[in-house]
Design a protein around this motif. Structure first.
Motif, PDB file in Angstrom:
ATOM      1  N   GLU A 122       3.924 -11.366  -4.735  1.00 11.66           N
ATOM      2  CA  GLU A 122       2.977 -11.444  -5.859  1.00 11.66           C
ATOM      3  C   GLU A 122       1.635 -12.014  -5.419  1.00 11.66           C
ATOM      4  O   GLU A 122       0.574 -11.541  -5.822  1.00 11.66           O
ATOM      5  CB  GLU A 122       3.534 -12.335  -6.981  1.00 11.66           C
ATOM      6  N   MET A 123       1.699 -13.070  -4.606  1.00 10.52           N
ATOM      7  CA  MET A 123       0.488 -13.749  -4.140  1.00 10.52           C
ATOM      8  C   MET A 123      -0.316 -12.828  -3.225  1.00 10.52           C
ATOM      9  O   MET A 123      -1.516 -12.614  -3.418  1.00 10.52           O
ATOM     10  CB  MET A 123       0.896 -15.024  -3.389  1.00 10.52           C
ATOM     11  N   ALA A 124       0.359 -12.273  -2.214  1.00 15.29           N
ATOM     12  CA  ALA A 124      -0.315 -11.423  -1.234  1.00 15.29           C
ATOM     13  C   ALA A 124      -0.938 -10.189  -1.900  1.00 15.29           C
ATOM     14  O   ALA A 124      -2.084  -9.831  -1.614  1.00 15.29           O
ATOM     15  CB  ALA A 124       0.666 -11.008  -0.141  1.00 15.29           C
ATOM     16  N   ALA A 149       8.391  -4.711   1.304  1.00 19.83           N
ATOM     17  CA  ALA A 149       8.532  -3.514   0.463  1.00 19.83           C
ATOM     18  C   ALA A 149       8.078  -3.807  -0.970  1.00 19.83           C
ATOM     19  O   ALA A 149       7.418  -2.974  -1.613  1.00 19.83           O
ATOM     20  CB  ALA A 149       9.977  -3.024   0.474  1.00 19.83           C
ATOM     21  N   ARG A 150       8.419  -4.998  -1.465  1.00 22.30           N
ATOM     22  CA  ARG A 150       7.995  -5.407  -2.814  1.00 22.30           C
ATOM     23  C   ARG A 150       6.472  -5.458  -2.903  1.00 22.30           C
ATOM     24  O   ARG A 150       5.863  -5.024  -3.880  1.00 22.30           O
ATOM     25  CB  ARG A 150       8.564  -6.803  -3.136  1.00 22.30           C
ATOM     26  N   CYS A 151       5.854  -6.003  -1.863  1.00 24.24           N
ATOM     27  CA  CYS A 151       4.399  -6.120  -1.832  1.00 24.24           C
ATOM     28  C   CYS A 151       3.751  -4.735  -1.797  1.00 24.24           C
ATOM     29  O   CYS A 151       2.759  -4.487  -2.485  1.00 24.24           O
ATOM     30  CB  CYS A 151       3.965  -6.952  -0.625  1.00 24.24           C
ATOM     31  N   LYS A 152       4.331  -3.842  -1.003  1.00 24.16           N
ATOM     32  CA  LYS A 152       3.790  -2.477  -0.905  1.00 24.16           C
ATOM     33  C   LYS A 152       3.843  -1.758  -2.256  1.00 24.16           C
ATOM     34  O   LYS A 152       3.003  -0.895  -2.541  1.00 24.16           O
ATOM     35  CB  LYS A 152       4.574  -1.679   0.140  1.00 24.16           C
ATOM     36  N   ALA A 153       4.821  -2.116  -3.073  1.00 27.45           N
ATOM     37  CA  ALA A 153       4.921  -1.499  -4.404  1.00 27.45           C
ATOM     38  C   ALA A 153       3.835  -2.022  -5.345  1.00 27.45           C
ATOM     39  O   ALA A 153       3.544  -1.407  -6.367  1.00 27.45           O
ATOM     40  CB  ALA A 153       6.307  -1.780  -4.993  1.00 27.45           C
ATOM     41  N   MET A 154       3.229  -3.166  -4.986  1.00 24.63           N
ATOM     42  CA  MET A 154       2.211  -3.797  -5.842  1.00 24.63           C
ATOM     43  C   MET A 154       0.783  -3.558  -5.382  1.00 24.63           C
ATOM     44  O   MET A 154      -0.153  -3.813  -6.129  1.00 24.63           O
ATOM     45  CB  MET A 154       2.454  -5.312  -5.910  1.00 24.63           C
ATOM     46  N   THR A 155       0.605  -3.125  -4.120  1.00 22.02           N
ATOM     47  CA  THR A 155      -0.750  -2.884  -3.617  1.00 22.02           C
ATOM     48  C   THR A 155      -0.749  -1.767  -2.575  1.00 22.02           C
ATOM     49  O   THR A 155       0.225  -1.617  -1.833  1.00 22.02           O
ATOM     50  CB  THR A 155      -1.364  -4.162  -3.003  1.00 22.02           C
ATOM     51  N   ASP A 156      -1.856  -1.022  -2.555  1.00 19.33           N
ATOM     52  CA  ASP A 156      -2.025  -0.034  -1.489  1.00 19.33           C
ATOM     53  C   ASP A 156      -3.099  -0.506  -0.507  1.00 19.33           C
ATOM     54  O   ASP A 156      -3.545   0.237   0.360  1.00 19.33           O
ATOM     55  CB  ASP A 156      -2.391   1.336  -2.066  1.00 19.33           C
ATOM     56  N   LYS A 157      -3.501  -1.766  -0.645  1.00 21.40           N
ATOM     57  CA  LYS A 157      -4.523  -2.356   0.234  1.00 21.40           C
ATOM     58  C   LYS A 157      -3.837  -3.056   1.412  1.00 21.40           C
ATOM     59  O   LYS A 157      -2.642  -3.388   1.354  1.00 21.40           O
ATOM     60  CB  LYS A 157      -5.354  -3.374  -0.553  1.00 21.40           C
ATOM     61  N   PRO A 158      -4.595  -3.343   2.493  1.00 24.07           N
ATOM     62  CA  PRO A 158      -4.010  -4.054   3.634  1.00 24.07           C
ATOM     63  C   PRO A 158      -3.546  -5.467   3.258  1.00 24.07           C
ATOM     64  O   PRO A 158      -4.215  -6.151   2.478  1.00 24.07           O
ATOM     65  CB  PRO A 158      -5.170  -4.135   4.641  1.00 24.07           C
ATOM     66  N   PHE A 159      -2.401  -5.871   3.787  1.00 23.18           N
ATOM     67  CA  PHE A 159      -1.942  -7.264   3.682  1.00 23.18           C
ATOM     68  C   PHE A 159      -1.235  -7.611   4.982  1.00 23.18           C
ATOM     69  O   PHE A 159      -0.933  -6.739   5.798  1.00 23.18           O
ATOM     70  CB  PHE A 159      -1.027  -7.473   2.460  1.00 23.18           C
TER      71      PHE A 159
END
Length: 323
Positions: free
Chosen positions: A27-29, A57-67
């Motif tokens: 969520e944070m990232a 994978a969870r983060c990828k579902a929330m953003t399409d930007k680099p992290f």
């Protein structure tokens, strides 16, 4: 704003969210990355490499930007499964890694072969030069003001950043004590190519921590942090509370005889209780002097947009007026 850091990581703004235990979740990232910065998942908060893969994978579902993912290499009798964590990062297609702690040299070849950019967190110029020599793409220069481990040299950013600029060829970001656009401009003036924010991002709407933690940060002043574990040469800057003050009394009374076992009640297993349970006196948790500059709990987008707008106003209007 284009800098070598925005170009290196493919981000809109030169703002990185540092790795923070039990804060750097998906969520944070994702919130930071969606706002144009570089969000970071804290690798070792995830108990196993498989858990880390699921969090990515969870983060990828929330953003399409680099992290990115933070991986802290710590000396330990039973070290974490570092090969497994590195493999999870590579297999998940993450393209940015923030390393911290011990020298990451052993892990660089595998990361670099897979096109991953590595930024190493350093608390001194000599460590920054070592990171450059072993092939890190950038460094995060961490001043004495920072929350967490400031090293043992006690050099604040007003001196550390221009010293890094004198010596380094690779780009670096200013880390420790940063909360606003004034400080971004100052960091750029001192030679940095961006900033790394830790504590400031805990006091945001999306930060996945208990509201008590956010309110404690807003209520605190720049005088409310303490340095613990100095006698063990493992100094950590934390927000003061009853447990921290008890710990400091023990350190004073025991002096050179102090061992880690003597303070384990105040430092071990604290983060889930504080960050998730909101037990503000559970023990010592990392927090920077920057709390003195934190007065609200915005969204990550509001925070980053505000920093960039303030920085632009200073660069375009205030600074030219002096010439």
């Amino acid at each position: 704003m284009k800098t070598r850091i925005t170009e290196l990581f493919g981000i809109e703004h030169p703002i990185i969210q540092g790795g923070m235990h039990f804060v750097g979740l998906a969520e944070m990232a994702a919130a930071v990355s969606n706002a144009g910065g570089l969000g970071i998942i804290t690798g070792l908060t995830q108990r196993t490499p498989d858990d880390l893969a699921k969090e990515i994978a969870r983060c990828k579902a929330m953003t399409d930007k680099p992290f990115g993912v933070n991986l802290t290499f710590l000396p330990s009798v039973t070290p974490p499964d570092y090969p497994g964590y590195v493999k999870a990062i590579i297999d998940s297609g993450v393209k940015a890694v923030e390393t911290a702690g011990n020298n990451p040299q052993k892990w660089l070849p595998a990361l670099k072969e897979n096109g991953i950019k590595v930024i190493h967190k350093c608390t001194s110029v000599r460590h920054s030069l070592k990171a450059e020599a072993i092939g890190c793409d950038a460094v995060s220069v961490d001043g004495f003001e920072c929350g967490g481990h400031p090293g043992e040299d006690d050099v604040p950013n007003w001196v550390l950043l221009p010293r890094a600029a004198e010596e380094l060829k690779i780009p670096f970001v200013a880390s420790g004590g940063v909360a606003n656009g004034k400080q971004l401009v100052a960091a750029l003036a001192l030679g940095a190519e961006g900033v790394n924010l830790g504590t400031r991002f805990i006091a945001t709407k999306e930060a996945p921590v208990h509201d008590n933690v956010k309110q404690a940060i807003v209520a605190a002043s720049e005088l409310d942090t303490r340095l613990v574990m100095r006698p063990l040469r493992n100094t950590e800057r934390v927000l003061t509370n009853a447990a921290v003050e008890r710990l400091l009394v023990k350190e004073k009374e025991m002096g050179a005889n102090l061992k880690f076992e003597d303070i384990i009640a105040e430092v071990a297993g604290v983060y889930p209780r504080v960050m998730q349970g909101g037990e503000m006196d559970a023990g010592a948790w990392s927090c920077g002097m920057v709390v003195g500059l934190i007065h609200d709990i915005p969204t990550c987008k509001e925070l980053i947009d505000g920093i960039m707008a303030e920085a632009e106003t200073i660069i375009r209007k205030r600074l030219p007026s002096f010439l």
